[in-house]
Design an enzyme around this catalytic site. Structure first.
Site, PDB file in Angstrom:
ATOM      1  N   HIS A   1       4.475   4.092  12.922  1.00 33.69           N
ATOM      2  CA  HIS A   1       4.728   4.084  11.482  1.00 33.69           C
ATOM      3  C   HIS A   1       5.792   5.143  11.222  1.00 33.69           C
ATOM      4  CE1 HIS A   1       3.292   3.751   7.167  1.00 33.69           C
ATOM      5  NE2 HIS A   1       3.918   4.927   7.141  1.00 33.69           N
TER       6      HIS A   1
ATOM      7  N   HIS B   1       9.031   6.840   8.972  1.00 31.33           N
ATOM      8  CA  HIS B   1       9.718   6.997   7.687  1.00 31.33           C
ATOM      9  C   HIS B   1      11.178   7.338   7.962  1.00 31.33           C
ATOM     10  CE1 HIS B   1       6.321   7.251   4.601  1.00 31.33           C
ATOM     11  NE2 HIS B   1       5.751   6.897   5.742  1.00 31.33           N
TER      12      HIS B   1
ATOM     13  N   ARG C   1       0.831  -1.199   0.000  1.00 29.23           N
ATOM     14  CA  ARG C   1       0.000   0.000   0.000  1.00 29.23           C
ATOM     15  C   ARG C   1       0.866   1.250   0.000  1.00 29.23           C
ATOM     16  NH1 ARG C   1      -0.656   4.781   2.676  1.00 29.23           N
ATOM     17  NH2 ARG C   1      -0.278   3.701   4.656  1.00 29.23           N
ATOM     18  N   ASP C   2       1.545   1.506   1.083  1.00 32.46           N
ATOM     19  CA  ASP C   2       2.312   2.743   1.221  1.00 32.46           C
ATOM     20  C   ASP C   2       3.469   2.782   0.230  1.00 32.46           C
ATOM     21  OD1 ASP C   2       3.018   5.187   2.184  1.00 32.46           O
ATOM     22  OD2 ASP C   2       3.570   4.524   4.182  1.00 32.46           O
TER      23      ASP C   2
ATOM     24  N   CYS D   1       4.604   9.447   1.373  1.00 27.59           N
ATOM     25  CA  CYS D   1       3.299  10.056   1.124  1.00 27.59           C
ATOM     26  C   CYS D   1       3.383  11.010  -0.060  1.00 27.59           C
ATOM     27  CB  CYS D   1       2.828  10.817   2.364  1.00 27.59           C
ATOM     28  SG  CYS D   1       1.243  11.651   2.123  1.00 27.59           S
TER      29      CYS D   1
ATOM     30  N   ASN E   1       9.527   4.432   3.762  1.00 27.60           N
ATOM     31  CA  ASN E   1       9.341   3.837   5.084  1.00 27.60           C
ATOM     32  C   ASN E   1      10.636   3.167   5.539  1.00 27.60           C
ATOM     33  OD1 ASN E   1       6.110   3.721   5.372  1.00 27.60           O
ATOM     34  ND2 ASN E   1       6.688   3.329   3.265  1.00 27.60           N
TER      35      ASN E   1
END
Length: 308
Positions: free
Chosen positions: A206, A208, A12-13, A239, A248
């Site tokens: 979460h 980065h 996803r990310d 993002c 990430n």
């Protein structure tokens, strides 16, 4: 420390930040390889309009496949009520609602003010409670440690929004360093405040790696009792609505960090590194990151053992 959960968010990310679209069959092989390496939770995509993120156009098929993998907890991101409806209908195990602490980021990311976001979360929870009580709902508080648009994000704002999410009845509230601005001192302050504010609803981290502090922040979070960590294979991601934010933390390096500290994850690092080849087969030439994949495991390495 055996209850540490590494949640893979690459499908996803990671993929949403790329301009390329990974073919569905390649995506399914990659998810299967990640699960075979021992990952127990994978965020397989997001329920968003294909015109906005064509990388996620196949999300229904991806969820349907991922649910057939024994023991895998399947999650997805949903930005609004319409996305939640589709996610709930798919039989997903958990959804994550992105709730930006920075209102300028919220307007850029999902085009909603805080008041609009809160109203939407209320509607999602009403739908979940009425028709899909078995599906978990997480509020991911993005830009919790700083924002590339707003700049400094006051910690009191984070806790205020966490309190509201708890009042709305979400099951879990995580903190996301969307911009990669977090430092260990912030992490040590903010997670205990979250835990005191919302109790057992306090979720994971979460991080980065924009400024190279991703794994340092993991260690700081471990020290204050965080047990869930998101990561992305090869460090892909970022993002698209947070200018300058990079990928990430790397799943392979995170797992090595934990195992080398004596923390069992249930993940086979060599199988995890091998899954990178499956990822590259679907995205030839894509830049991947990480240290363990380059140098291999240290001589004499044992899983879950701290060496003197």
């Amino acid at each position: 420390m055996e209850n540490i959960l590494v949640s893979e968010v690459g499908p996803r990310d990671g993929l949403q930040a790329l301009t390329r679209v990974m073919p569905t069959d390649a995506k399914l092989r990659w998810i299967a390889a990640l699960a075979a390496a021992g990952l127990k939770e994978i965020e397989v995509g997001s329920f968003v309009p294909p015109r906005l993120l064509p990388q996620m156009a196949d999300i229904a098929d991806v969820v349907a496949y991922a649910k057939t993998i024994p023991g895998l907890h399947v999650t997805a991101l949903v930005p609004n009520l319409k996305g939640a409806e589709k996610a709930f209908e798919s039989g997903i195990h958990k959804i994550t609602l992105p709730v930006s602490v920075s209102e300028p980021h919220s307007l850029s990311n999902i085009r909603k003010t805080h008041a609009q976001v809160i109203a939407e979360v209320r509607e999602v929870m009403a739908l979940r409670n009425a028709s899909y009580p078995g599906i978990q709902v997480e509020a991911g508080l993005s830009t919790a440690f700083g924002c590339t648009i707003q700049g400094v994000v006051p910690e009191d704002d984070v806790i205020r929004l966490a309190d509201i999410m708890a009042e709305l009845g979400v099951d879990e509230i995580g903190l996301s360093d969307t911009s990669g601005y977090a430092n260990p001192a912030q992490v040590r302050r903010l997670f205990p405040r979250l835990q005191r504010a919302v109790g057992t609803r306090a979720g994971g981290a979460h991080f980065h790696n924009t400024l190279g502090l991703g794994l340092a922040n993991v260690v700081a979070a471990l020290e204050v009792g965080v047990t869930i960590f998101d990561a992305s294979q090869g460090g892909i991601g970022g993002c698209p609505y947070a200018p300058g934010a990079t990928g990430n933390i790397v799943t392979e390096d995170l797992v090595f960090l934990l195992e080398s500290m004596g923390i069992r994850t249930g993940i086979d690092i060599e199988k995890l590194v091998a899954a990178r080849a499956v990822l590259l087969d679907g995205l030839p030439g894509e830049a991947l990151y990480g240290f363990v994949s380059n140098v291999g495991l240290p001589k004499g390495f044992e899983y879950g053992v701290t060496h003197a």
